[in-house]
Design an enzyme around this catalytic site. Structure first.
Site, PDB file in Angstrom:
ATOM      1  N   ASP A  24      11.209  10.245  21.856  1.00  0.00           N
ATOM      2  CA  ASP A  24      10.267  11.204  21.466  1.00  0.00           C
ATOM      3  C   ASP A  24       9.979  11.874  23.058  1.00  0.00           C
ATOM      4  OD1 ASP A  24       8.505  12.910  20.343  1.00  0.00           O
ATOM      5  OD2 ASP A  24       6.805  11.351  19.995  1.00  0.00           O
ATOM      6  N   ASP A  39       8.139  20.132  20.458  1.00  0.00           N
ATOM      7  CA  ASP A  39       7.579  21.334  19.470  1.00  0.00           C
ATOM      8  C   ASP A  39       6.109  21.141  19.396  1.00  0.00           C
ATOM      9  OD1 ASP A  39       7.550  18.470  18.770  1.00  0.00           O
ATOM     10  OD2 ASP A  39       7.091  19.059  16.650  1.00  0.00           O
ATOM     11  N   CYS A  79       2.082 -13.869   1.760  1.00  0.00           N
ATOM     12  CA  CYS A  79       3.459 -13.828   2.365  1.00  0.00           C
ATOM     13  C   CYS A  79       4.136 -14.828   2.922  1.00  0.00           C
ATOM     14  CB  CYS A  79       3.142 -12.701   3.854  1.00  0.00           C
ATOM     15  SG  CYS A  79       4.623 -12.321   4.579  1.00  0.00           S
ATOM     16  N   CYS A  91       6.631 -14.885   5.081  1.00  0.00           N
ATOM     17  CA  CYS A  91       7.243 -14.770   6.588  1.00  0.00           C
ATOM     18  C   CYS A  91       7.161 -15.990   7.301  1.00  0.00           C
ATOM     19  CB  CYS A  91       7.137 -13.378   7.051  1.00  0.00           C
ATOM     20  SG  CYS A  91       5.454 -13.449   8.204  1.00  0.00           S
ATOM     21  N   CYS A 150       3.525 -16.528   8.404  1.00  0.00           N
ATOM     22  CA  CYS A 150       2.821 -16.828   7.261  1.00  0.00           C
ATOM     23  C   CYS A 150       3.068 -18.329   6.891  1.00  0.00           C
ATOM     24  CB  CYS A 150       2.793 -15.738   6.329  1.00  0.00           C
ATOM     25  SG  CYS A 150       2.170 -14.312   6.772  1.00  0.00           S
TER      26      CYS A 150
HETATM   27 ZN    ZN Z   1       4.044 -12.826   6.658  1.00  0.00          ZN
END
Ligand code: ZN
Length: 493
Positions: free
Chosen positions: A93, A128, A279, A281, A284
């Protein structure tokens, strides 16, 4: 065909594509997530983003690097890839965000583009002017003029193999966004961020966000890779992809973690309010909510950020699979149920059904009618248009039942809500193979009635009879008077 971007699959406005980034020597599959890396504080290091999360591309801010003596020296000496230790593509950016926050910055587009090239950026950004929503038209037009001058400067600059983005501005004026898209498309630039949508998302204005993207897309070509700049919450990815966004950047995963906020595809939860983790993952499954809360500060933030990223990447994969399977709009419908403002976003998306219809495949796996909004999907619109091209006999019965009343008609067509009438030969073709609930809703009946009306209007000389089952008067009003009606429930005409 644009050289750096190739489309492979489409569903509604969504697509799976390959973005070739020559300077990095990699091809990024889109829709893609670019985690935002703050060069001063990395919650999760770039190498780990690649190895553990599969990030193919990230974004960092060249303006922050440029303004910090130490970072600038290192970036110039080592190059961005070595400095960050990231093997994929790196987008940078330019300081436009700082410009919008603080009113001025101390580099020009020429300077920051040259700097981005020197430090080894793969996709650079000019400076911009991010015009906020709802400003006066005069200001939006004046800002846009400046942005367009900057894009022309970027277009003329020697940028070598580096791709350069062309941000599309125009505030909340659809015609300005469309004009900005057309100008950006006309430059030789490569990637097209739809800019200044963060304020819309902070205010949950997903419907206005969709209108802005739809307008920018009308100006851009179908093969332009579109980046929804600053959009990092997984809740709205499916919606934005369905409107044609290909790239997202997420600072949210780290910013939310810093505030003890836990991302889900249905919204954000405060860690203190969570009793169960929805979750699977690695974070978790390792911790209970109490254990997460008990972690000391930097570790808790890092674990939360890791969960937030897992959820975010998982949603991108889910969206790609939905595009492959042809059920992206079913996923959007599910996500739209998470919050009334998301439902507004989905309803706004359907306002652009004709625009979506142009890229929607003619045939997909299945069409599940799962809400009354389904009646406004592009497939319904396309069927209505197709009705105009079908040959119609002199006298035709259109019936909602498989068994048709005997009346000496030349032919009998089925009527299936939400699509309306169709000849038998089409019954096995998409979308007429749709799964529709037995308990039909009024929106589906109304859409079917519109199909009957379309057929009647394009065949004014044909004698049409509609055999329905108790359709309400308000629905039947949509059918022209010339069409005879039979109510199969009462046998009344
Ligand atoms: Zn998770």
């Amino acid at each position: 065909m644009r050289e750096c971007f190739e489309l492979r699959d489409t569903d509604a406005g969504g697509r799976i594509g390959d973005l070739t980034v020559p300077r990095a020597g990699v091809t990024v599959e889109t829709p893609a997530l670019l985690p935002v890396i703050n060069p001063n504080l990395d919650t999760i290091g770039p190498r780990r983003l690649a190895d553990e999360f599969g990030a193919e591309i990230l974004i960092t801010n060249s303006y922050i690097i440029h303004g910090d003596d130490d970072l600038r020296e290192r970036a110039l000496e080592e190059g961005l890839h070595d400095m960050l230790d990231f093997p994929g593509a790196i987008m940078t950016d330019s300081g436009s965000f700082q410009l919008s926050e603080y009113g001025s910055i101390d580099v020009t587009t020429e300077e920051i583009l040259a700097f981005q090239r020197e430090i080894g950026s793969d996709i650079a950004t000019p400076v911009d002017i991010p015009t906020p929503p709802d400003v006066s038209r005069e200001r939006a037009e004046a800002d846009l003029e400046t942005t367009q001058e900057r894009l022309d400067i970027a277009d003329a600059a020697d940028t070598g193999e580096m791709l350069v983005s062309a941000p599309v501005q125009g505030s909340t004026y659809p015609d300005l966004r469309e004009r900005a898209g057309r100008h950006a498309e006309g430059t030789g630039l490569d990637v097209f961020p739809v800019g200044a949508v963060v304020p819309l998302m902070n205010d949950y204005r997903y419907d206005d966000m969709i209108d802005v993207v739809a307008a920018a897309k009308r100006g851009l070509g179908a093969d332009a890779p579109v980046h929804l700049f600053g959009a990092g919450h997984p809740m709205m990815f499916a919606l934005a992809v369905a409107m044609g966004c290909d790239l997202f950047d997420s600072a949210a995963y780290a910013l939310y973690a810093r505030d003890d906020r836990y991302l889900t595809v249905r919204g954000t939860r405060a860690l203190e309010d969570i009793e169960y983790l929805p979750c699977s993952c690695t974070v978790c499954t390792e911790y209970s909510p109490d254990e997460l809360r008990a972690l000391a500060d930097p570790e808790r933030e890092s674990e939360l950020a890791a969960h937030n990223l897992h959820v975010t990447f998982a949603e991108i994969r889910r969206i790609k699979q939905a595009i492959r399977a042809g059920n992206l709009l079913e996923l959007v419908e599910q996500r739209a149920r998470a919050h009334p403002t998301m439902l507004d976003g989905y309803r706004a998306l359907l306002d652009h059904a004709a625009q979506l219809e142009r890229s929607d495949p003619v045939s997909k796996g299945s069409f599940f009618y799962t809400s009354h909004e389904s009646a406004r999907r592009p497939e319904v619109l396309r069927h209505h248009r197709r009705l105009e091209r079908l040959a119609v006999p002199d006298s035709l019965l259109l019936t909602v039942d498989r068994s048709a009343p005997d009346g000496g008609y030349d032919d009998v067509w089925r009527v299936q809500p939400p699509f309306g009438p169709f000849p038998r030969a089409l019954s096995k073709s998409y979308p007429l193979t749709a799964e529709v609930p037995e308990r039909t809703d009024r929106a589906a009946l109304a859409a079917a009635a519109d199909g009957v009306a379309r057929l009647a209007e394009t065949n004014p000389d044909a004698e049409l009879t509609l055999a329905h089952r108790g359709w309400p008067a308000g629905v039947l009003e949509r059918v022209p008077d010339g069409v005879s009606r039979i109510d199969l429930d009462t046998d009344e005409t």
